[in-house]
Design a protein around this motif. Structure first.
Motif, PDB file in Angstrom:
ATOM      1  N   THR A  39       0.798  -1.221   0.000  1.00 17.35           N
ATOM      2  CA  THR A  39       0.000   0.000   0.000  1.00 17.35           C
ATOM      3  C   THR A  39       0.836   1.279   0.000  1.00 17.35           C
ATOM      4  O   THR A  39       0.274   2.370   0.110  1.00 17.35           O
ATOM      5  CB  THR A  39      -0.941   0.017   1.220  1.00 17.35           C
ATOM      6  N   ALA A  40       2.145   1.151  -0.140  1.00 12.21           N
ATOM      7  CA  ALA A  40       3.014   2.330  -0.120  1.00 12.21           C
ATOM      8  C   ALA A  40       2.740   3.207  -1.343  1.00 12.21           C
ATOM      9  O   ALA A  40       2.520   2.721  -2.451  1.00 12.21           O
ATOM     10  CB  ALA A  40       4.474   1.915  -0.095  1.00 12.21           C
ATOM     11  N   VAL A  41       2.769   4.499  -1.124  1.00 11.12           N
ATOM     12  CA  VAL A  41       2.611   5.462  -2.212  1.00 11.12           C
ATOM     13  C   VAL A  41       4.003   5.862  -2.665  1.00 11.12           C
ATOM     14  O   VAL A  41       4.798   6.383  -1.884  1.00 11.12           O
ATOM     15  CB  VAL A  41       1.819   6.697  -1.741  1.00 11.12           C
ATOM     16  N   PRO A  91       6.402   8.164  -4.985  1.00 10.80           N
ATOM     17  CA  PRO A  91       6.379   9.429  -5.733  1.00 10.80           C
ATOM     18  C   PRO A  91       6.608   9.194  -7.219  1.00 10.80           C
ATOM     19  O   PRO A  91       7.263   8.232  -7.630  1.00 10.80           O
ATOM     20  CB  PRO A  91       7.543  10.236  -5.132  1.00 10.80           C
ATOM     21  N   LEU A  92       6.052  10.096  -8.041  1.00  8.93           N
ATOM     22  CA  LEU A  92       6.260   9.994  -9.485  1.00  8.93           C
ATOM     23  C   LEU A  92       7.736  10.081  -9.816  1.00  8.93           C
ATOM     24  O   LEU A  92       8.490  10.844  -9.195  1.00  8.93           O
ATOM     25  CB  LEU A  92       5.506  11.107 -10.202  1.00  8.93           C
ATOM     26  N   GLY A  93       8.167   9.336 -10.790  1.00  8.06           N
ATOM     27  CA  GLY A  93       9.555   9.356 -11.221  1.00  8.06           C
ATOM     28  C   GLY A  93      10.456   8.412 -10.468  1.00  8.06           C
ATOM     29  O   GLY A  93      11.621   8.252 -10.815  1.00  8.06           O
ATOM     30  N   VAL A  94       9.949   7.749  -9.426  1.00  4.01           N
ATOM     31  CA  VAL A  94      10.735   6.788  -8.663  1.00  4.01           C
ATOM     32  C   VAL A  94      10.258   5.399  -9.044  1.00  4.01           C
ATOM     33  O   VAL A  94       9.081   5.109  -8.984  1.00  4.01           O
ATOM     34  CB  VAL A  94      10.565   7.006  -7.139  1.00  4.01           C
ATOM     35  N   LYS A  95      11.185   4.561  -9.450  1.00  2.00           N
ATOM     36  CA  LYS A  95      10.832   3.196  -9.844  1.00  2.00           C
ATOM     37  C   LYS A  95      10.740   2.321  -8.617  1.00  2.00           C
ATOM     38  O   LYS A  95      11.578   2.372  -7.732  1.00  2.00           O
ATOM     39  CB  LYS A  95      11.861   2.653 -10.818  1.00  2.00           C
TER      40      LYS A  95
END
Length: 83
Positions: free
Chosen positions: A72-74, A76-80
């Motif tokens: 369920t971890a969010v 961040p955009l741009g992190v693989k």
């Protein structure tokens, strides 16, 4: 091979890996992002949260809690995300 090499070795697991936590303990320690044990139990009944159903009782191991937090971890955009 010798008899010693083929004999099964007992698995030595840390005690924390064997401990089972109740939904109330998980909520009290804030290990999962739910506000009440009732909500957590309802999600377990609907199979929405990783847990164990030991003899009809909902319990969690440290690994269950870790896997649910990873699931369920969010990110961040741009992190693989690790596979």
């Amino acid at each position: 091979m010798t008899a010693e090499a083929t004999k099964a070795q007992p698995h030595e697991l840390p005690e924390a890996d064997l401990r089972r936590y109740t939904p109330e303990e998980v909520i009290a320690n804030r290990w999962l992002p739910y506000k009440s044990a009732r909500v957590l139990k309802d999600k377990c009944y609907r199979r929405e949260v990783i847990h164990h159903g030991d003899g009809g009782r909902i319990t969690f191991t440290a690994l269950d809690i870790q896997r649910e937090n990873e699931r369920t971890a969010v990110v961040p955009l741009g992190v693989k995300r690790a596979a």
